[in-house]
Design a protein around this motif. Structure first.
Motif, short mmCIF file in Angstrom:
data_model
loop_
_atom_site.label_atom_id
_atom_site.label_comp_id
_atom_site.label_asym_id
_atom_site.label_seq_id
_atom_site.Cartn_x
_atom_site.Cartn_y
_atom_site.Cartn_z
N ARG A 20 0.86 -1.18 0.00
CA ARG A 20 0.00 0.00 0.00
C ARG A 20 0.90 1.23 0.00
NH1 ARG A 20 -2.67 -3.99 2.76
NH2 ARG A 20 -4.78 -4.36 1.96
N THR A 21 0.42 2.30 -0.60
CA THR A 21 1.26 3.46 -0.82
C THR A 21 1.35 4.36 0.42
OG1 THR A 21 -0.56 4.81 -1.63
CG2 THR A 21 0.64 3.48 -3.27
N PHE A 22 2.33 5.23 0.40
CA PHE A 22 2.50 6.22 1.45
C PHE A 22 1.24 7.07 1.59
CE2 PHE A 22 3.73 10.44 2.95
CZ PHE A 22 4.54 10.15 4.05
N GLU A 23 0.66 7.46 0.44
CA GLU A 23 -0.54 8.30 0.45
C GLU A 23 -1.72 7.57 1.09
OE1 GLU A 23 1.43 7.79 -2.16
OE2 GLU A 23 2.35 9.77 -2.36
N GLU A 24 -1.85 6.27 0.81
CA GLU A 24 -2.91 5.48 1.44
C GLU A 24 -2.76 5.48 2.95
OE1 GLU A 24 -4.37 1.64 -0.49
OE2 GLU A 24 -2.48 1.99 -1.52
N TYR A 25 -1.54 5.31 3.42
CA TYR A 25 -1.29 5.31 4.87
C TYR A 25 -1.71 6.63 5.50
CZ TYR A 25 1.10 1.02 6.25
OH TYR A 25 1.37 -0.28 6.60
N MET A 26 -1.34 7.72 4.85
CA MET A 26 -1.68 9.03 5.41
C MET A 26 -3.20 9.19 5.52
SD MET A 26 1.28 10.22 6.11
CE MET A 26 1.18 12.00 6.40
N ASP A 27 -3.93 8.63 4.55
CA ASP A 27 -5.39 8.73 4.56
C ASP A 27 -6.02 7.73 5.54
OD1 ASP A 27 -5.46 10.78 2.74
OD2 ASP A 27 -5.80 9.49 1.00
N MET A 28 -5.58 6.47 5.49
CA MET A 28 -6.24 5.46 6.32
C MET A 28 -5.99 5.67 7.81
SD MET A 28 -4.02 1.91 5.82
CE MET A 28 -4.11 1.94 4.03
N ALA A 48 4.45 -5.03 2.06
CA ALA A 48 5.28 -4.37 1.04
C ALA A 48 4.86 -2.93 0.85
CB ALA A 48 5.18 -5.13 -0.27
N CYS A 49 4.38 -2.30 1.91
CA CYS A 49 3.94 -0.91 1.81
C CYS A 49 5.14 0.03 1.63
CB CYS A 49 3.16 -0.52 3.06
SG CYS A 49 1.69 -1.54 3.30
N SER A 50 4.88 1.15 0.96
CA SER A 50 5.96 2.10 0.69
C SER A 50 6.07 3.16 1.78
CB SER A 50 5.75 2.78 -0.67
OG SER A 50 4.55 3.54 -0.67
N PHE A 51 5.29 3.03 2.85
CA PHE A 51 5.30 4.04 3.90
C PHE A 51 6.68 4.20 4.53
CE2 PHE A 51 4.77 5.31 8.38
CZ PHE A 51 4.16 6.54 8.21
N THR A 52 7.35 3.10 4.80
CA THR A 52 8.69 3.16 5.41
C THR A 52 9.69 3.76 4.44
OG1 THR A 52 8.25 1.28 6.86
CG2 THR A 52 10.56 1.79 6.41
N ASP A 111 8.85 0.49 -4.52
CA ASP A 111 9.50 1.37 -3.54
C ASP A 111 9.99 0.59 -2.33
OD1 ASP A 111 9.12 3.66 -5.05
OD2 ASP A 111 7.20 4.15 -4.11
N CYS A 112 9.15 -0.33 -1.86
CA CYS A 112 9.51 -1.12 -0.68
C CYS A 112 10.71 -2.01 -0.95
CB CYS A 112 8.31 -1.96 -0.25
SG CYS A 112 8.64 -3.04 1.16
N GLU A 118 18.46 -1.44 -0.12
CA GLU A 118 19.40 -0.38 0.26
C GLU A 118 19.58 -0.23 1.77
OE1 GLU A 118 17.92 3.14 -1.56
OE2 GLU A 118 18.11 2.38 -3.60
N SER A 119 18.53 -0.53 2.52
CA SER A 119 18.58 -0.29 3.97
C SER A 119 17.86 -1.41 4.72
CB SER A 119 17.93 1.06 4.30
OG SER A 119 16.67 1.16 3.67
N ASN A 120 18.46 -2.57 4.68
CA ASN A 120 17.84 -3.77 5.21
C ASN A 120 17.51 -3.67 6.70
OD1 ASN A 120 16.89 -6.43 4.72
ND2 ASN A 120 18.68 -7.25 5.77
N GLY A 121 18.27 -2.87 7.45
CA GLY A 121 18.08 -2.78 8.88
C GLY A 121 16.74 -2.19 9.29
N ARG A 122 16.07 -1.50 8.37
CA ARG A 122 14.76 -0.90 8.68
C ARG A 122 13.63 -1.91 8.56
NH1 ARG A 122 16.44 4.37 6.31
NH2 ARG A 122 15.67 3.82 4.25
#
Length: 226
Positions: A20-28, A48-52, A111-112, A118-122
């Motif tokens: 789910r996209t960053f924009e979806e997270y901001m709305d939901m 697999a959301c792109s929020f992170t 994106d995810c 690139e940043s597996n630790g997250r």
């Protein structure tokens, strides 16, 4: 697991890594950048959301965790096939159609996955109800499309145990979306769960949000530690 051919429900094993996209997270979650800046945020479970990925690029401090991170990325086409079979359970104003949904999901997935490389630790593999984090490690926890949704296979005790664990690693606030199961019915034990949380020192608020894709999935639970 119930075969999706025999039910309009989506199979948990096949959608666990949907994006789910960053924009979806901001709305939901009815969020603003202002209220997230300076906070340590956990997305649990994140799929697999792109929020992170996008959140961190925008200067936020977001960690994602999910059981799916023990495995390789699922083929999104399987989830889209299941969405086609269950499409009558959804309101298509947000995405218009399956193809619009596919574009959003593939964008989030891309994106995810790129950010994971690139940043597996997250991206931390977890198996709820246990979390490998310290007490009060996160200011804000966001939990989407897991708790309450799978009430037919995750019982009331699992929900309580998971919420206790989320509260353990929390400083301030949990937001959970949505409050319905996969059939769009309000979680049966929600009132009992709210009473439990209040009795254990939390303030709980049910909030309508500017997002509805699954029918009746338009509210979140906001839980604050006192």
């Amino acid at each position: 697991m119930r075969n999706v051919e025999q039910s309009t429900k989506l199979d948990l094993e096949r959608i666990v890594f949907i994006g789910r996209t960053f924009e979806e997270y901001m709305d939901m979650f009815s969020l603003s950048m202002e209220e997230l800046k300076g906070k340590k945020i956990l997305d649990c479970p994140a799929g697999a959301c792109s929020f992170t990925a996008l959140g961190n690029k925008l200067g936020l401090d977001v960690t994602a965790c999910d059981i799916a991170y023990y495995h390789s990325v699922e083929d999104l086409e399987h989830a889209m096939e299941h969405m086609e079979k269950a499409k009558n359970n959804y309101i298509w104003d947000y995405f218009e159609d399956i193809e619009g949904l596919r574009k959003h999901r593939l964008s989030a997935l891309k994106d995810c996955v790129n950010d994971m490389r690139e940043s597996n630790g997250r991206y931390v593999p977890v198996t709820l109800p246990s979390l490998p984090f310290k007490d009060a490690e996160f200011d804000v926890i966001l939990s989407a499309h897991f708790l309450f949704m799978y009430a037919d296979r995750l019982d009331d005790q699992f929900h309580i145990t998971t919420l206790n664990e989320l509260l353990r690693v929390l400083k301030e606030e949990i937001r959970i979306f949505p409050l319905v199961d996969l059939e769009g019915k309000r979680y049966t034990h929600l009132d009992h769960l709210v009473s439990y949380l209040i009795e254990n020192g939390c303030t709980v608020e049910e909030v309508k949000v500017p997002y509805e894709f699954q029918k009746n999935a338009h509210s979140m639970l906001k839980i604050k530690k006192r």
